[in-house]
Design an enzyme around this catalytic site. Structure first.
Site, PDB file in Angstrom:
ATOM      1  N   ASP A  77       0.812  -1.223   0.000  1.00  0.00           N
ATOM      2  CA  ASP A  77       0.000   0.000   0.000  1.00  0.00           C
ATOM      3  C   ASP A  77       0.837   1.261   0.000  1.00  0.00           C
ATOM      4  OD1 ASP A  77       0.913   0.204   2.628  1.00  0.00           O
ATOM      5  OD2 ASP A  77      -0.991   1.051   3.311  1.00  0.00           O
ATOM      6  N   GLU A  78       2.101   1.162  -0.389  1.00  0.00           N
ATOM      7  CA  GLU A  78       2.912   2.384  -0.415  1.00  0.00           C
ATOM      8  C   GLU A  78       3.878   2.377  -1.585  1.00  0.00           C
ATOM      9  OE1 GLU A  78       6.098   2.929   2.525  1.00  0.00           O
ATOM     10  OE2 GLU A  78       5.453   1.019   3.371  1.00  0.00           O
TER      11      GLU A  78
HETATM   12  P1  TTP Z   1       0.608   0.205   6.996  1.00  0.00           P
HETATM   13  O1  TTP Z   1       0.631   1.174   5.869  1.00  0.00           O
HETATM   14  O2  TTP Z   1       1.754   0.232   7.963  1.00  0.00           O
HETATM   15  O3  TTP Z   1      -0.707   0.387   7.868  1.00  0.00           O
HETATM   16  P2  TTP Z   1      -2.177   0.763   7.432  1.00  0.00           P
HETATM   17  O4  TTP Z   1      -2.267   1.038   5.978  1.00  0.00           O
HETATM   18  O5  TTP Z   1      -3.114  -0.268   7.965  1.00  0.00           O
HETATM   19  O6  TTP Z   1      -2.448   2.088   8.256  1.00  0.00           O
HETATM   20  P3  TTP Z   1      -1.828   3.564   8.014  1.00  0.00           P
HETATM   21  O7  TTP Z   1      -0.926   3.485   6.826  1.00  0.00           O
HETATM   22  O8  TTP Z   1      -3.014   4.441   7.792  1.00  0.00           O
HETATM   23  O9  TTP Z   1      -1.096   3.892   9.274  1.00  0.00           O
HETATM   24  O10 TTP Z   1       0.501  -1.259   6.437  1.00  0.00           O
HETATM   25  C1  TTP Z   1      -0.224  -1.583   5.260  1.00  0.00           C
HETATM   26  C2  TTP Z   1      -0.932  -2.908   5.400  1.00  0.00           C
HETATM   27  O11 TTP Z   1       0.027  -3.918   5.680  1.00  0.00           O
HETATM   28  C3  TTP Z   1      -1.921  -2.957   6.554  1.00  0.00           C
HETATM   29  O12 TTP Z   1      -3.196  -2.472   6.195  1.00  0.00           O
HETATM   30  C4  TTP Z   1      -1.929  -4.401   6.913  1.00  0.00           C
HETATM   31  C5  TTP Z   1      -0.539  -4.886   6.561  1.00  0.00           C
HETATM   32  N1  TTP Z   1       0.235  -4.998   7.818  1.00  0.00           N
HETATM   33  C6  TTP Z   1       0.262  -6.224   8.463  1.00  0.00           C
HETATM   34  O13 TTP Z   1      -0.297  -7.213   7.976  1.00  0.00           O
HETATM   35  N2  TTP Z   1       0.921  -6.320   9.655  1.00  0.00           N
HETATM   36  C7  TTP Z   1       1.552  -5.237  10.251  1.00  0.00           C
HETATM   37  O14 TTP Z   1       2.130  -5.374  11.355  1.00  0.00           O
HETATM   38  C8  TTP Z   1       1.516  -3.981   9.555  1.00  0.00           C
HETATM   39  C9  TTP Z   1       2.165  -2.768  10.162  1.00  0.00           C
HETATM   40  C10 TTP Z   1       0.839  -3.905   8.367  1.00  0.00           C
HETATM   41 MG    MG Z   2      -0.909   2.337   4.978  1.00  0.00          MG
END
Ligand code: TTP
Ligand code: MG
Length: 396
Positions: free
Chosen positions: A104-105
């Site tokens: 997601d980034e």
């Molecule tokens: P992130 O971008 O770190 O988290 P997010 O998108 O849920 O929240 P935000 O960016 O708004 O802070 O991670 C992206 C996805 O990766 C997250 O939705 C689920 C997965 N993930 C895991 O499965 N385990 C984890 O410990 C983390 C941090 C993320």
């Molecule tokens: Mg995210």
């Protein structure tokens, strides 16, 4: 010239995909990771759930204690993969320089695109708008002259934010933030820095690099540079895949031929599925074995014709395995299979009906697996692996 680098990260990704599909979940504390009475951790928490202190990585049961009314869902990885693919596709409409940094980034280099898309802030809005319209998701975007500052900026403006750091303002933006906001500073490093009296990025930036090097070794130089907004890493689109491989280490070393064969079949199916997903065919199959004494061998065969078929990969790999097992009678600790010399899939000959039928069967299996997970369908030959697969499915 000042670069304009974007870091784009979707908000509460897994949860937001679920909310986009099911409006009943919107505006509520939602957790993706599984049922709270099961072993496991929070993968993603909605911002409503975060108000109660729920965070990614926390045991589900702890999340439940913090907010019993939260909605806990198992999650569905293929859905997230699909959303991720579409997200990356949207970004690639705005620049050829897109580097995925996770599901997601991504980083995007928009230097010099002003003539087409207007100033960076406007481009950021356009990207957010397309993500909103086409995926029903929100993104947060940081824009800066280097990757590290862009990333800190996107984290800083979450959720649904857009923050551009003007060239020259990078260090003053970073300075007041806690060191934990700097990429690369985990809990351990933050604790070590605190012991040195360093709690903000500004304090870190002022610390002599020689001291950081003394305490942290080579990474100390990166800490110093990042804290000073010095980061010349380019945005690098992923390079062409050169090979695909899968391997597994056994819980107990083994010489059981049928078990090795079934594991091999399973790994070949995974490699085949990946090849077809990438629209590639391979010309070479490589078997890897590691024995109980850690001796590792690899044996390879070139295929007469390039292929993406599970059957062809498996038959070739199985021949290699049989030869290796007669060469050496040693317990096997790890088995792996790889394919290389990849080329783009060509249209298969319509005349060869048997090849075509197999191709159709593989495609059908891929579709089912995409929908229900890899282990939802097993060919007869991987059935001896039922237990391993069940454990893997549970882990997921
Ligand atoms: P992130 O971008 O770190 O988290 P997010 O998108 O849920 O929240 P935000 O960016 O708004 O802070 O991670 C992206 C996805 O990766 C997250 O939705 C689920 C997965 N993930 C895991 O499965 N385990 C984890 O410990 C983390 C941090 C993320
Ligand atoms: Mg995210």
């Amino acid at each position: 010239m000042n670069r304009r680098i974007f870091h784009i990260d979707l908000d509460a990704f897994f949860v937001s995909v679920e909310q986009a599909l099911n409006p009943n979940l919107q505006g509520k504390p939602v957790v993706v990771g599984g049922r709270p009475d099961r072993r496991g951790v929070v993968a993603s928490a909605s911002y409503e759930a975060r108000k109660f202190g729920i965070r990614a990585g926390m045991p589900l049961i702890k999340g439940y204690h913090l907010c019993p009314q939260a909605i806990f869902i198992q999650g569905n990885f293929p859905r997230y993969q699909e959303a991720s693919d579409k997200f990356m596709e949207i970004l690639s409409d705005f620049s050829p320089q897109v580097e995925p940094a996770g599901l997601d980034e991504a980083y995007l280099d928009a230097t010099g695109t002003e003539n087409i898309f207007g100033p960076p802030g406007k481009l950021g809005e356009k990207i957010k708008e397309r993500i909103k319209n086409e995926l029903k998701l929100t993104a947060s975007i940081g824009i800066a002259s280097c990757k590290v500052v862009a990333k800190v900026a996107s984290d800083f403006c979450k959720p649904d934010g857009l923050l551009e750091i003007t060239p020259g303002d990078e260090r003053s933006f970073l300075a007041p933030l806690p060191v934990s906001q700097l990429p690369g500073v985990g809990k351990k490093t933050a604790k070590a820095l605190k012991e040195l009296g360093i709690t903000t990025i500004g304090e870190l930036a002022e610390t002599p690099v020689s001291l950081l090097q003394k305490y942290f070794g080579a990474p100390g130089v990166f800490l110093h540079n990042y804290a000073n907004a010095i980061d010349d890493r380019e945005v690098e689109p992923p390079s062409e895949t050169k090979s695909i491989s899968r391997e597994t280490t056994f819980a107990e070393d083994t010489l059981d031929g049928s078990f090795l064969k079934a594991t091999l079949r399973y790994l070949c199916e995974r490699v085949g599925a990946e090849l077809r997903y990438r629209n590639k065919q391979a010309r070479c199959v490589v078997l890897k074995l590691r024995y109980s004494d850690f001796e590792t061998i690899s044996r390879q065969t070139a295929l007469k014709e390039s292929s993406d078929s599970d059957e062809v990969i498996f038959t070739t790999a199985h021949n290699l395995l049989n030869k290796a097992l007669t060469e050496k009678q040693k317990l096997v600790r790890l088995i792996g299979i790889g394919v290389s010399h990849l080329m783009d899939s060509k249209q298969l000959s319509l005349l060869d009906k048997s090849v075509n039928r197999r191709e159709l069967l593989n495609k059908a299996i891929d579709r089912i697996r995409k929908k229900y997970g890899f282990t939802s369908i097993q060919t007869g030959r991987t059935l001896p692996l039922k237990e391993i697969l069940a454990a893997e499915a549970e882990d997921y």
